[in-house]
Design a protein around this motif. Sequence first.
Motif, PDB file in Angstrom:
ATOM      1  N   PRO A  78      57.077  32.033  27.444  1.00 32.08           N
ATOM      2  CA  PRO A  78      57.762  31.533  28.814  1.00 32.08           C
ATOM      3  C   PRO A  78      57.761  32.251  30.211  1.00 32.08           C
ATOM      4  O   PRO A  78      57.875  33.300  30.155  1.00 32.08           O
ATOM      5  N   GLY A  79      57.509  31.491  30.961  1.00 22.55           N
ATOM      6  CA  GLY A  79      57.593  32.180  32.538  1.00 22.55           C
ATOM      7  C   GLY A  79      56.172  32.575  32.734  1.00 22.55           C
ATOM      8  O   GLY A  79      56.141  33.116  34.111  1.00 22.55           O
ATOM      9  N   VAL A  80      55.154  32.387  31.899  1.00 23.58           N
ATOM     10  CA  VAL A  80      54.080  33.050  32.368  1.00 23.58           C
ATOM     11  C   VAL A  80      52.886  31.986  32.741  1.00 23.58           C
ATOM     12  O   VAL A  80      52.844  30.962  31.898  1.00 23.58           O
ATOM     13  N   GLU A  81      52.558  32.182  34.083  1.00 24.58           N
ATOM     14  CA  GLU A  81      51.775  31.211  34.439  1.00 24.58           C
ATOM     15  C   GLU A  81      50.177  31.611  34.713  1.00 24.58           C
ATOM     16  O   GLU A  81      48.930  31.069  34.815  1.00 24.58           O
ATOM     17  N   LYS A  82      49.983  32.982  34.730  1.00 23.87           N
ATOM     18  CA  LYS A  82      48.866  33.640  34.774  1.00 23.87           C
ATOM     19  C   LYS A  82      48.870  35.212  34.582  1.00 23.87           C
ATOM     20  O   LYS A  82      50.260  35.769  34.472  1.00 23.87           O
ATOM     21  N   VAL A  83      47.821  35.684  33.978  1.00 19.82           N
ATOM     22  CA  VAL A  83      47.774  37.169  33.363  1.00 19.82           C
ATOM     23  C   VAL A  83      46.707  37.886  34.397  1.00 19.82           C
ATOM     24  O   VAL A  83      45.915  37.439  34.767  1.00 19.82           O
ATOM     25  N   VAL A  84      47.361  39.235  34.779  1.00 17.99           N
ATOM     26  CA  VAL A  84      46.616  39.888  35.669  1.00 17.99           C
ATOM     27  C   VAL A  84      46.227  41.361  35.114  1.00 17.99           C
ATOM     28  O   VAL A  84      46.964  41.905  34.050  1.00 17.99           O
ATOM     29  N   LEU A 112      36.963  42.855  31.895  1.00 21.68           N
ATOM     30  CA  LEU A 112      37.578  41.609  32.637  1.00 21.68           C
ATOM     31  C   LEU A 112      37.004  40.549  32.814  1.00 21.68           C
ATOM     32  O   LEU A 112      37.441  39.562  32.534  1.00 21.68           O
ATOM     33  N   GLU A 113      35.658  40.625  33.454  1.00 16.66           N
ATOM     34  CA  GLU A 113      35.006  39.660  33.973  1.00 16.66           C
ATOM     35  C   GLU A 113      34.415  38.762  32.486  1.00 16.66           C
ATOM     36  O   GLU A 113      34.515  37.516  32.221  1.00 16.66           O
ATOM     37  N   LYS A 114      33.990  39.492  31.672  1.00 17.64           N
ATOM     38  CA  LYS A 114      33.566  38.887  30.165  1.00 17.64           C
ATOM     39  C   LYS A 114      34.928  38.362  29.374  1.00 17.64           C
ATOM     40  O   LYS A 114      34.660  37.413  28.918  1.00 17.64           O
ATOM     41  N   ALA A 115      35.904  38.702  29.765  1.00 18.09           N
ATOM     42  CA  ALA A 115      37.118  38.243  29.204  1.00 18.09           C
ATOM     43  C   ALA A 115      37.567  36.948  29.945  1.00 18.09           C
ATOM     44  O   ALA A 115      38.709  36.111  29.422  1.00 18.09           O
ATOM     45  N   GLY A 116      37.014  36.582  30.855  1.00 20.56           N
ATOM     46  CA  GLY A 116      37.282  35.416  31.806  1.00 20.56           C
ATOM     47  C   GLY A 116      38.291  35.290  32.885  1.00 20.56           C
ATOM     48  O   GLY A 116      38.599  34.583  33.429  1.00 20.56           O
ATOM     49  N   LEU A 117      38.661  36.550  33.056  1.00 19.66           N
ATOM     50  CA  LEU A 117      39.297  36.982  34.544  1.00 19.66           C
ATOM     51  C   LEU A 117      38.338  36.814  35.719  1.00 19.66           C
ATOM     52  O   LEU A 117      37.161  37.362  35.652  1.00 19.66           O
ATOM     53  N   ARG A 118      39.135  36.663  36.730  1.00 24.16           N
ATOM     54  CA  ARG A 118      38.256  36.621  38.166  1.00 24.16           C
ATOM     55  C   ARG A 118      38.983  37.518  38.993  1.00 24.16           C
ATOM     56  O   ARG A 118      40.042  37.687  39.074  1.00 24.16           O
ATOM     57  N   LEU A 119      38.233  38.127  39.763  1.00 27.16           N
ATOM     58  CA  LEU A 119      38.593  39.030  40.759  1.00 27.16           C
ATOM     59  C   LEU A 119      39.323  38.214  41.760  1.00 27.16           C
ATOM     60  O   LEU A 119      38.893  37.283  42.408  1.00 27.16           O
ATOM     61  N   VAL A 120      40.501  38.902  42.300  1.00 28.30           N
ATOM     62  CA  VAL A 120      41.329  37.991  43.155  1.00 28.30           C
ATOM     63  C   VAL A 120      41.706  39.102  44.381  1.00 28.30           C
ATOM     64  O   VAL A 120      41.914  38.645  45.296  1.00 28.30           O
ATOM     65  N   SER A 121      41.494  40.204  44.150  1.00 32.30           N
ATOM     66  CA  SER A 121      41.633  41.185  45.431  1.00 32.30           C
ATOM     67  C   SER A 121      41.162  42.695  45.022  1.00 32.30           C
ATOM     68  O   SER A 121      41.179  42.974  44.115  1.00 32.30           O
ATOM     69  N   THR A 122      40.796  43.370  46.269  1.00 27.54           N
ATOM     70  CA  THR A 122      40.641  44.738  46.070  1.00 27.54           C
ATOM     71  C   THR A 122      41.309  45.452  47.243  1.00 27.54           C
ATOM     72  O   THR A 122      41.509  44.956  48.354  1.00 27.54           O
ATOM     73  N   SER A 123      41.565  46.871  46.849  1.00 33.18           N
ATOM     74  CA  SER A 123      42.417  47.576  47.817  1.00 33.18           C
ATOM     75  C   SER A 123      42.385  49.170  47.311  1.00 33.18           C
ATOM     76  O   SER A 123      42.858  48.948  46.217  1.00 33.18           O
ATOM     77  N   GLU A 124      41.871  49.865  48.235  1.00 32.07           N
ATOM     78  CA  GLU A 124      42.154  51.330  48.059  1.00 32.07           C
ATOM     79  C   GLU A 124      41.696  51.860  46.574  1.00 32.07           C
ATOM     80  O   GLU A 124      42.003  52.375  45.811  1.00 32.07           O
ATOM     81  N   GLY A 125      40.293  51.110  46.319  1.00 32.46           N
ATOM     82  CA  GLY A 125      39.520  51.556  44.995  1.00 32.46           C
ATOM     83  C   GLY A 125      39.863  50.963  43.790  1.00 32.46           C
ATOM     84  O   GLY A 125      39.710  51.233  42.646  1.00 32.46           O
ATOM     85  N   LEU A 126      40.861  49.972  43.898  1.00 32.65           N
ATOM     86  CA  LEU A 126      41.375  49.144  42.983  1.00 32.65           C
ATOM     87  C   LEU A 126      40.984  47.669  42.965  1.00 32.65           C
ATOM     88  O   LEU A 126      40.885  47.308  44.041  1.00 32.65           O
ATOM     89  N   ALA A 127      40.778  46.872  42.096  1.00 34.64           N
ATOM     90  CA  ALA A 127      40.450  45.730  41.802  1.00 34.64           C
ATOM     91  C   ALA A 127      41.365  44.784  40.912  1.00 34.64           C
ATOM     92  O   ALA A 127      41.925  45.514  39.805  1.00 34.64           O
ATOM     93  N   THR A 128      41.884  43.775  41.372  1.00 38.56           N
ATOM     94  CA  THR A 128      43.074  43.008  40.813  1.00 38.56           C
ATOM     95  C   THR A 128      42.141  41.756  40.121  1.00 38.56           C
ATOM     96  O   THR A 128      41.485  41.232  41.036  1.00 38.56           O
ATOM     97  N   TYR A 129      42.263  41.474  38.771  1.00 37.62           N
ATOM     98  CA  TYR A 129      41.855  40.248  38.071  1.00 37.62           C
ATOM     99  C   TYR A 129      42.975  39.673  37.582  1.00 37.62           C
ATOM    100  O   TYR A 129      43.872  39.900  37.299  1.00 37.62           O
ATOM    101  N   SER A 130      42.259  38.189  37.411  1.00 38.62           N
ATOM    102  CA  SER A 130      43.562  36.955  37.213  1.00 38.62           C
ATOM    103  C   SER A 130      43.077  36.083  36.434  1.00 38.62           C
ATOM    104  O   SER A 130      41.750  35.644  36.681  1.00 38.62           O
ATOM    105  N   THR A 131      43.827  35.331  35.302  1.00 42.23           N
ATOM    106  CA  THR A 131      43.412  34.294  34.995  1.00 42.23           C
ATOM    107  C   THR A 131      43.558  32.929  35.716  1.00 42.23           C
ATOM    108  O   THR A 131      42.909  32.051  35.387  1.00 42.23           O
ATOM    109  N   ALA A 132      44.239  33.180  36.926  1.00 44.92           N
ATOM    110  CA  ALA A 132      44.546  31.877  37.623  1.00 44.92           C
ATOM    111  C   ALA A 132      44.143  32.319  39.014  1.00 44.92           C
ATOM    112  O   ALA A 132      44.112  33.341  39.505  1.00 44.92           O
TER     113      ALA A 132
END
Length: 173
Positions: free
Chosen positions: A133-139, A153-173
Amino acid sequence: MSSSDLTTSGLPDAEAPGAEITTDRLVLRPWTPGEVAAVQAGDRLAHWADDFPAEGDRVIAGFIAENPSALGEYGQRLIIERSTGLVAGAVGLFWPPADGAVEFGYGVVPSRRGRAYATEAARAIAAFALTAPGVEKVVATVELSNPASVRVLEKAGLRLVSTSEGLATYSTA
């Protein structure tokens, strides 16, 4: 990636609250309080791979000790090889969701890397989370200096949504 993409054969069976998540080769189950205590005390349990816990597992055990709710249905889990019954790592959700998103993390001990366990566990925990309940995306956030984790993360089907300061955030949506 939609929730229907994540509920194909070999992915989680999460019908009962707190149920184990079973994949083709893994079981993801909540830590027990005894396992948390053993990791914190530096004890070894017979059902652990020889190199479990890794540093990340010790961090998670500390997190669970400080946040007992992390043992709940939507919390932290151990990654167990079905073929051996040995704990090979950890995966878990950082509950509760914020603005419809819940974050997850994972780690597999060195002796079990290269077997796609991290990808299998990531896909399973993301699929499970999307049923909550309450979950629309997983990051998940990963250090760009860790290309193996980026590939998981890429093989698990998540997509890159942002990068900042050496970090990347991936998401299902």
